[in-house]
Design an enzyme around this catalytic site. Structure first.
Site, mmCIF file in Angstrom:
data_model
loop_
_atom_site.group_PDB
_atom_site.id
_atom_site.type_symbol
_atom_site.label_atom_id
_atom_site.label_comp_id
_atom_site.label_asym_id
_atom_site.label_seq_id
_atom_site.Cartn_x
_atom_site.Cartn_y
_atom_site.Cartn_z
ATOM 1 N N TYR A 121 0.802 -1.220 0.000
ATOM 2 C CA TYR A 121 0.000 0.000 0.000
ATOM 3 C C TYR A 121 0.839 1.276 0.000
ATOM 4 O O TYR A 121 0.291 2.365 0.005
ATOM 5 C CB TYR A 121 -0.950 0.008 1.202
ATOM 6 C CG TYR A 121 -2.014 -1.067 1.142
ATOM 7 C CD1 TYR A 121 -3.015 -1.020 0.176
ATOM 8 C CD2 TYR A 121 -2.019 -2.126 2.043
ATOM 9 C CE1 TYR A 121 -3.995 -2.007 0.111
ATOM 10 C CE2 TYR A 121 -2.999 -3.110 1.994
ATOM 11 C CZ TYR A 121 -3.973 -3.048 1.031
ATOM 12 O OH TYR A 121 -4.948 -4.024 0.967
ATOM 13 N N TYR A 498 -11.807 -1.327 -0.073
ATOM 14 C CA TYR A 498 -11.983 -0.943 1.327
ATOM 15 C C TYR A 498 -10.720 -0.281 1.862
ATOM 16 O O TYR A 498 -10.723 0.338 2.921
ATOM 17 C CB TYR A 498 -12.334 -2.169 2.179
ATOM 18 C CG TYR A 498 -11.153 -2.951 2.703
ATOM 19 C CD1 TYR A 498 -10.702 -2.787 4.015
ATOM 20 C CD2 TYR A 498 -10.468 -3.856 1.888
ATOM 21 C CE1 TYR A 498 -9.616 -3.491 4.497
ATOM 22 C CE2 TYR A 498 -9.388 -4.567 2.364
ATOM 23 C CZ TYR A 498 -8.965 -4.387 3.666
ATOM 24 O OH TYR A 498 -7.882 -5.093 4.142
ATOM 25 N N ARG A 499 -9.633 -0.402 1.105
ATOM 26 C CA ARG A 499 -8.327 0.110 1.523
ATOM 27 C C ARG A 499 -7.479 0.198 0.273
ATOM 28 O O ARG A 499 -7.592 -0.651 -0.616
ATOM 29 C CB ARG A 499 -7.704 -0.865 2.530
ATOM 30 C CG ARG A 499 -6.358 -0.480 3.093
ATOM 31 C CD ARG A 499 -5.868 -1.583 4.014
ATOM 32 N NE ARG A 499 -4.576 -1.260 4.615
ATOM 33 C CZ ARG A 499 -3.835 -2.120 5.314
ATOM 34 N NH1 ARG A 499 -4.258 -3.350 5.503
ATOM 35 N NH2 ARG A 499 -2.681 -1.753 5.830
#
Length: 541
Positions: A121, A498-499
């Site tokens: 991420y 969601y992320r």
């Protein structure tokens, strides 16, 4: 490129590293990257000098060589847009407050990280230019563990490994719940990003209770019961009084969390892990339809992972061990390699927790349901020392490993990884459609479908690992285009992430609608008028 995430990496970018590059009080504040819009070099230099006065010169990083450890990311970023301008490492609440006040004075944006190990991420990369990383790794105290209530109070620099070691060394019969690469990750950081794990406590934010937060003004707020003088329930009762505030500080830039309470799972008398092996890619809907009622009824209580064979093979193998370099990753080759390693095309991991009597009561029901889906229900007796089974056996009891770092080796030495995580309802038809769409997109860009489904109580997290060789410029550019294509085309079907990583935060935020964005912006501008806390986080400026 090192494939161990520089295990000394950011953890080693402290006193010794600073000494080796001469970061004393006279160290240069020359910026190695573009400054934030509207900020001058004088502003940046003034802020860095003031930061040194708070934490000491050895914990402020302002030249290109010193900032280099913070400029390591695995996500697609061919234009190198997400480069930090510096870093500062406080050790206490009071130092965080002082840094925030300085940041307001010089209007210097801060990008907050706990340990900065969210591999797929963005690590410590900021979402917008000109930010100084506010690295909280030195705030690493375990402040309290209550063995009776099963709670703990942590600072953000505490790692899962540190917490597990503390519990083991003090013989406290509580389990942690870990994400991927848990040993180097932060329970506080992962919970704030609403990460998930593998035990019945796998929805991490559900098991969070109470925060201490430094607001953009430098004031300190405690949520829930934490603001009540003499309260003994800060880590016991989530809600407090009035509007529930904790959620506002997850996936946001509204404050800096400096303490967090978490609930820990009591160690059960008996733990029994399982793997369900299915032989065909087309088995996706049958698996979901069989597992959903078991999850909704809580007969299967843990957040279980349904892993594709390609994802699992990528953990311990290299792609050219399955197919020749340049060849497509076809199902026949994957199936052959999977079978040789005791795997199916889909492998679903779950566990039962309780006593001999309770497990004996529910296991036949679960076996019948999952066998009816065409799966082989296997335990440690059949799987033995199979490394993939051992990986999940460890994680589903709060154990730790770094096995999934192996994903970075799949396509070559240039280790690139970005996780794409769209959400759907736990229905077989949705998983079938998502699988088909994901395969079509990634294969059209020349990549492999390496994915898993995290099966929640009523939802699916489709975890797609986009693996690429970052050292290959053309492949790097294709990965960037592929990731954007995934976000846009899944969003068009109602499946938003969601992320997400810093490379797509604004793109994903737009999918959630302008009303949501305006509301978040209104809050942001009201409490952080100078825009100093993590601008761009989750698309909030």
């Amino acid at each position: 490129m090192s494939l161990d995430l520089d295990r000394r990496g950011l953890l080693g970018a402290g006193l010794a590293g600073a000494a080796s590059i001469g970061l004393g009080t006279g160290a240069s504040a020359a910026s190695p990257a573009p400054l934030a819009p509207g900020r001058s070099m004088a502003d940046f230099a003034g802020a860095m000098k003031a930061f040194r006065g708070v934490v000491g010169a050895e914990w402020v990083f302002g030249d290109e060589e010193a900032v280099a450890p913070y400029d390591k990311a695995y996500i697609p970023d061919p234009a190198h847009r997400y480069k930090p301008v510096g870093a500062v490492c406080p050790q206490s609440l009071e130092e965080v407050q002082a840094i925030v006040r300085i940041a307001n004075q010089y209007r210097q944006p801060l990008w907050t990280v706990s340990t900065g190990k969210n591999m797929g991420y963005g690590m410590t990369s900021p979402a917008t230019p000109g930010q100084v990383v506010l690295d909280l790794k030195r705030m690493n105290r375990i402040l309290e563990v209550d063995a009776e209530l099963g709670t703990c109070l942590l600072e953000p620099g505490v790692t899962y490994q540190q917490l597990k070691d503390y519990l083991d060394e003090n013989r406290i019969p509580l389990w942690i719940d870990v994400p991927t690469v848990g040993p180097i990750a932060s329970p506080v950081g992962n919970t704030l990003d609403r990460g998930v794990g593998y035990t019945p406590y796998g929805e991490h934010f559900m098991f969070q209770c109470g925060m201490e937060v430094v607001l953009p003004s430098g004031e300190v707020m405690r949520t829930g019961m934490g603001s009540i003088k003499g309260s003994t329930a800060w880590q016991a009762f989530k809600w407090g009084y009035g509007p529930y505030l904790d959620g506002l500080f997850t996936q946001s830039n509204f404050g800096i969390v400096t303490k967090m309470g978490l609930w820990l799972m009591p160690r059960p008398p008996v733990y029994k892990p399982f793997m369900v092996r299915h032989g065909e890619m087309a088995d996706v809907p049958r698996i979901i339809e069989a597992m959903r009622p078991l999850r909704v009824s809580n007969l299967v209580a843990n957040c279980n992972l349904m892993m594709s064979a390609s994802y699992q093979l990528a953990m311990f193998k290299r792609r050219n061990e399955i197919v020749p370099d340049g060849a497509p990753l076809d199902d026949a080759s994957v199936k052959k390699a999977a079978k040789a390693n005791g795997l199916g095309m889909w492998n679903t991991y779950f566990a039962l927790y309780g006593t001999d009597e309770t497990i004996a009561g529910v296991e036949p029901i679960i076996r019948a349901s999952l066998s009816a889906s065409g799966g082989e229900v296997l335990t440690a007796a059949e799987m033995g020392d199979n490394p993939w089974f051992h990986h999940h056996q460890t994680l589903m009891q709060g154990g730790l490993n770094l096995d999934e770092i192996g994903l970075l080796r799949w396509r070559g030495s240039g280790g690139g990884l970005a996780w794409f995580a769209p959400v759907a309802a736990a229905r077989g038809v949705e998983a079938e459609r998502q699988t088909a769409l994901a395969r079509q997109i990634v294969e059209s860009h020349g990549f492999d479908y390496t994915a898993a489904y995290a099966i929640g109580w009523r939802d699916l997290h489709h975890i797609i690992a986009l693996l690429f060789d970052k050292a290959d410029a053309a492949e790097h550019a294709r990965a960037d285009a592929c990731y954007k294509d995934l976000v846009v085309r899944f969003g068009a079907q109602g499946w938003a992430s969601y992320r997400t990583g810093v490379n797509s935060m604004d793109l994903v935020a737009r999918q959630y609608g302008e009303v949501n964005r305006r509301f978040n912006a209104t809050l942001k501008h009201a409490i952080d008028p100078n825009g100093i806390l993590s601008p761009g986080k989750s698309g909030i400026i």
